[in-house]
Design an enzyme around this catalytic site. Sequence first.
Site, short mmCIF file in Angstrom:
data_model
loop_
_atom_site.label_atom_id
_atom_site.label_comp_id
_atom_site.label_asym_id
_atom_site.label_seq_id
_atom_site.Cartn_x
_atom_site.Cartn_y
_atom_site.Cartn_z
N SER A 114 7.51 -0.27 7.02
CA SER A 114 8.34 0.06 5.86
C SER A 114 9.53 0.93 6.29
O SER A 114 10.31 0.51 7.15
CB SER A 114 7.49 0.73 4.79
OG SER A 114 8.17 0.81 3.55
N GLU B 205 4.43 -8.53 -0.76
CA GLU B 205 4.95 -7.16 -0.62
C GLU B 205 5.13 -6.49 -1.97
O GLU B 205 4.75 -5.33 -2.19
CB GLU B 205 6.30 -7.18 0.11
CG GLU B 205 6.29 -7.77 1.50
CD GLU B 205 6.00 -6.74 2.58
OE1 GLU B 205 5.75 -5.57 2.24
OE2 GLU B 205 6.03 -7.11 3.77
N HIS C 291 2.34 -4.85 0.10
CA HIS C 291 2.98 -3.93 1.04
C HIS C 291 1.97 -2.90 1.53
O HIS C 291 1.23 -2.31 0.75
CB HIS C 291 4.13 -3.24 0.29
CG HIS C 291 5.05 -2.44 1.14
ND1 HIS C 291 5.89 -2.99 2.07
CD2 HIS C 291 5.30 -1.10 1.18
CE1 HIS C 291 6.62 -2.05 2.63
NE2 HIS C 291 6.27 -0.88 2.13
#
Length: 518
Positions: free
Chosen positions: A183, A304, A398
């Site tokens: 990320s 995600e 995610h």
Amino acid sequence: MVRTPYGAVSGRFERGAAVFRGIPYAAPPVGPLRFRPPVPPEPWDGVRDAGAFGPTAPKPPYSEAFAQYLSDPVVAGEGWLNLNVWTPEPGRGARLPVLVWLHGGALTRGSSAVPVYDGQPFARDGVVFVSVNYRLGVEGYGLFPDAPANPGLHDQLAALRWVHESIEAFGGDRGRVTLCGQSAGAISVGALIAAPQAQGLFRRAVLQSGPPEALDRDKVRRMVRRMATRLKIPATAEAFAAVDPAVLLRAQAETGRLSSPVLGGPAFGIVVDGDLVPRDPLEALVEGTVARDTDLLMGWTRDEYRLWLVPGGLLERVDRLGPVALAGAMARCHCGGEVVRGYRALRPDAGTAEIVGQLVTDHLLRIPLHRLADARPGSSYVYEFAWPSGRTGLGACHALELGFVFDTGEVPEARKLAGEGAPRELADAMHRAWVRFAVEGDPGWRAWGTTHPVQLFGDGEPHVVHGPRDAELALWAADAGAPEPAPESDPPSGRSTRGTELRSAVRRLRRSVGVRRH
């Protein structure tokens, strides 16, 4: 006990590895060092105890909706610029491969103390593992007229230099360093791959759910200005440094309330600064002007967006908004109606939130990572994580892959996101691939080429699929000639009808969902 350039440290033997926690790689960024690039730590006499995690950077807590899925420990203190080392063989001469980890958290949250990031499984498998704390939020990524940009990224560079100077004393090989992040950590990795000052400090890189990018400077300035307005102070580093840190954090949390990966809005991020980041990192890497010999492992999770929308019931609210949400996604992604209609055709049973989520995921992650892989065939390896969480609604969201990559799925903090029953064999396969990449530069499947091979980690045996996202990405290529809406901050005069309507939809969408940035 191991000697570093600044003094000796004593660690602990735990589960077959020597662990050293909280080692300072730079001086505490307080007082006159606040909002400034890091400087070396003061040397110390004697042996420094490295048995506990060092202080974590100031950060607001997760909202209640996100805290049920994500853990973010807080360790008090001012020496935030510290790192941890797990090694199977402390002492010079072992020359083992090294993996350096940069945590995620939107550059506003996270730390190396998250239990999922335990480095013991990497050390168990012959890799020296280093995890890094760095400045966050306005302290690390605020943009001011009286202070240099990107101090948090400079922190990471300082940690890499510490590794280059010190890691051989811990059994590592400074010529075999892999830089890895997820990320915001992956975005940082991308910037460092392209940074001229970081060349020679690592050999390989892993980007998990984050592309090389530089945020628009005005977007970061707006975040700082809105904080300054709330605090009733000038938008300068000098004025911000005079504010109590707790008050600063509250203002930061409130100012970023309507920012999210789906909705955009003002945010903190890495910017082009003419120094550490001389130009947009993705463009530099795609053009091949830097780091041509850096091996890359990169990828994403299938869903995600579900971590951005499921907490707090935002998924259902976006579904109810229908056309408003789709118009907002078009503005967010700078795409036309043909792209949206194409996604509808490819996913005839999908709700609005899934279409919006996948549009934004492709725009933010998959398209830039595809571009990067296309520019570096033969030395890029791409994966997709597709195992669905046992937690309702999350899917393959995610950050879900982290417990598998680290082989720490048994810790309670990993189960907060994965639920119960995560497959042991999937963790074995993913962790083994990351170890093999750190050791050999090859995770165990075909490198990127004209057929777009992607290693799929999901239910069943991991396997390669070819071009799993090509149909969606072809829609964007066809739309590339369509006029884009003007930036959100442009004056009203001269705006196109399309741009005005889409920006208005974004504002309505933000007000409707009231999403809090996690």
